[in-house]
Design an enzyme around this catalytic site. Structure first.
Site, short mmCIF file in Angstrom:
data_model
loop_
_atom_site.label_atom_id
_atom_site.label_comp_id
_atom_site.label_asym_id
_atom_site.label_seq_id
_atom_site.Cartn_x
_atom_site.Cartn_y
_atom_site.Cartn_z
N GLU A 273 65.69 10.40 5.91
CA GLU A 273 66.39 10.14 6.68
C GLU A 273 67.50 9.50 6.94
O GLU A 273 68.69 9.49 7.75
CB GLU A 273 65.00 9.38 7.99
N TYR B 191 67.44 3.92 15.19
CA TYR B 191 67.32 5.04 14.81
C TYR B 191 66.04 5.71 14.11
O TYR B 191 64.89 5.66 14.25
CB TYR B 191 67.71 6.84 15.17
N ASP C 125 67.52 10.96 17.80
CA ASP C 125 68.82 11.54 17.53
C ASP C 125 70.45 11.64 17.98
O ASP C 125 69.77 12.02 19.15
CB ASP C 125 68.58 12.09 16.03
N CYS D 183 68.40 24.80 21.09
CA CYS D 183 69.39 23.87 22.23
C CYS D 183 70.61 23.29 21.18
O CYS D 183 71.02 21.42 21.60
CB CYS D 183 68.45 22.32 23.02
N CYS E 71 68.51 29.01 25.81
CA CYS E 71 67.92 29.42 26.62
C CYS E 71 66.77 30.00 27.09
O CYS E 71 65.15 30.38 27.23
CB CYS E 71 68.43 29.05 27.83
N CYS F 190 63.44 29.11 24.53
CA CYS F 190 63.27 27.89 24.69
C CYS F 190 61.59 27.35 26.07
O CYS F 190 62.21 27.66 26.52
CB CYS F 190 63.96 27.03 25.54
N CYS G 285 63.85 22.66 32.69
CA CYS G 285 64.81 22.54 32.55
C CYS G 285 65.85 21.90 33.58
O CYS G 285 66.02 23.30 34.15
CB CYS G 285 65.72 23.18 31.35
FE1 SF4 Z 1 67.76 23.07 26.15
FE2 SF4 Z 1 67.34 23.52 28.48
FE3 SF4 Z 1 68.67 25.29 27.30
FE4 SF4 Z 1 66.25 25.12 26.97
S1 SF4 Z 1 66.45 25.22 28.74
S2 SF4 Z 1 67.60 25.52 25.28
S3 SF4 Z 1 66.59 22.59 27.37
S4 SF4 Z 1 69.54 23.68 28.09
#
Ligand code: SF4
Length: 355
Positions: A48, A131, A149, A201, A208, A211, A217
């Site tokens: 870290e 953090y 972070d 992301c 996305c 994701c 989101c």
């Molecule tokens: Fe990031 Fe939202 Fe895209 Fe997922 S859907 S990669 S959280 S912007």
């Protein structure tokens, strides 16, 4: 979008991120695979500290080098600070290396070599900020802690469309991260969020379609992914000037040891004109001689300013100096000198120029 008004959504986000980590966790030298035993706190702390302002790709080799050479916090505490700084050379932000050594000594001498578990105790250690304390508590000890972070900041700002500009928006982002952090497995959850932030992301062109929290989101729903996190306008960096001195005799160059305090303190470097004390250097050479000056051989970017570097060269077989901090270093072994990146770049420039 206030996270408190959507507890079911927060639970869904938490569950999807947790499930994603089980299959897709990155394999990193300081990590234990998801659901396994807790990792060695020394490994978590070391990684870290190294990861502060540095990428995972750059840190891996340094982590392996450090743990091979100093396998425990006690062995690191017994190392000479100069050796730790030399081993750190190239990672940048050298105050981290000095604090790393100081912290190892404190843990060894005052805590019997055992890392404290509580965030409030960890925060008292040199080089450990909020953090890092939260990350160690969650990852090394499995205690619930809210870890944020830069990767998590971006992920959470997008999930909840938090549009308060940073740094003010950090408080809202932390509240949202608190709401989605599970009671158990906070360490795996934090690492899962770091992974998604780093690999899916991403700042530019987030992925996305793959994701695991796309359906939850807010930024994706509005098509505004790259708008978040909202950053304050960038200030132009001032440009400062420095002159380094290449002093060579018998295939050796003169290296200085920098004063223990201040920028790059305690590290070896080419002699220079005192630029680090503030503003521009004075450009005066440390010894009289027939100098050849090469202007503007490189520019180096620091957090708050950029530095334009001139290199003055003096090669003569009869050069002598009497400063205790000077070392005549063989040029064919210069890679082992542990020079900070800025000086290593100047050395590389000179060696290439001679070809
Ligand atoms: Fe990031 Fe939202 Fe895209 Fe997922 S859907 S990669 S959280 S912007």
């Amino acid at each position: 979008m206030a996270v408190d008004s959507f507890p079911a959504r927060a639970r869904k986000i938490s569950a999807n991120i947790g499930a994603h980590y089980v299959d897709k966790a990155r394999k990193l030298p300081w990590r234990i695979p998801p659901g396994g035993n807790l990792p060695d706190p020394y490994h978590v702390w070391l990684s870290e500290i190294m990861l502060q302002q540095t990428t995972v790709g750059a840190v891996k080799a340094y982590f392996e080098k450090f743990t091979r050479r100093w396998p425990t916090v006690q062995s690191l505490a017994h190392a000479r600070e100069a050796d730790v700084l030399a081993a750190w050379a190239g990672l940048g932000y050298y105050a981290r290396a000095r604090n790393l050594h100081k912290c190892a000594v404190q843990i060894t001498e005052q805590m019997g070599g055992i890392f404290p578990r509580k965030e409030s105790e960890l925060l008292k250690l040199p080089g450990v900020g909020s953090y890092t304390a939260a990350a160690i508590t969650a990852i090394a000890f499995g205690e619930r802690a809210v870890v944020v972070d830069a990767n998590i900041e971006r992920l959470v700002a997008r999930l909840f469309a938090i549009d308060t500009p940073l740094p003010k928006g950090k408080a809202e982002i932390r509240t949202a991260m608190d709401a989605i952090t599970p009671k158990k497995g906070a360490g795996d959850f934090a690492q899962a969020c770091m992974d998604i932030g780093a690999t899916i992301c991403t700042s530019k062109n987030p992925k996305c379609p793959i994701c695991p929290v796309q359906k939850q989101c807010a930024a994706f729903a509005a098509g505004t992914m790259e708008y978040f996190p909202v950053k304050p306008p960038k200030k132009a960096k001032p440009l400062r000037r420095a002159r380094f001195f290449w002093i060579e005799r018998h295939d050796r160059i003169l290296l200085a040891t920098r004063p223990p305090r201040g920028m790059l303190g305690g590290m070896r470097s080419l002699p220079d004109d005192g630029w680090a004390a503030g503003n521009d250097g004075h450009a005066r050479p440390p010894i009289a001689g027939r100098w050849m000056v090469h202007d503007n051989i490189l520019q180096h970017s620091f957090t708050h300013f950029s530095l334009a570097v001139d290199l003055a060269v003096y090669q003569d077989e009869k050069i002598a100096t009497d400063r205790d901090s000077d070392i005549w270093w063989p040029l064919d072994n210069i890679a082992e000198a542990g020079l900070p990146t800025l000086y290593a770049k100047a050395v590389q420039w000179k060696l290439k120029e001679e070809i």
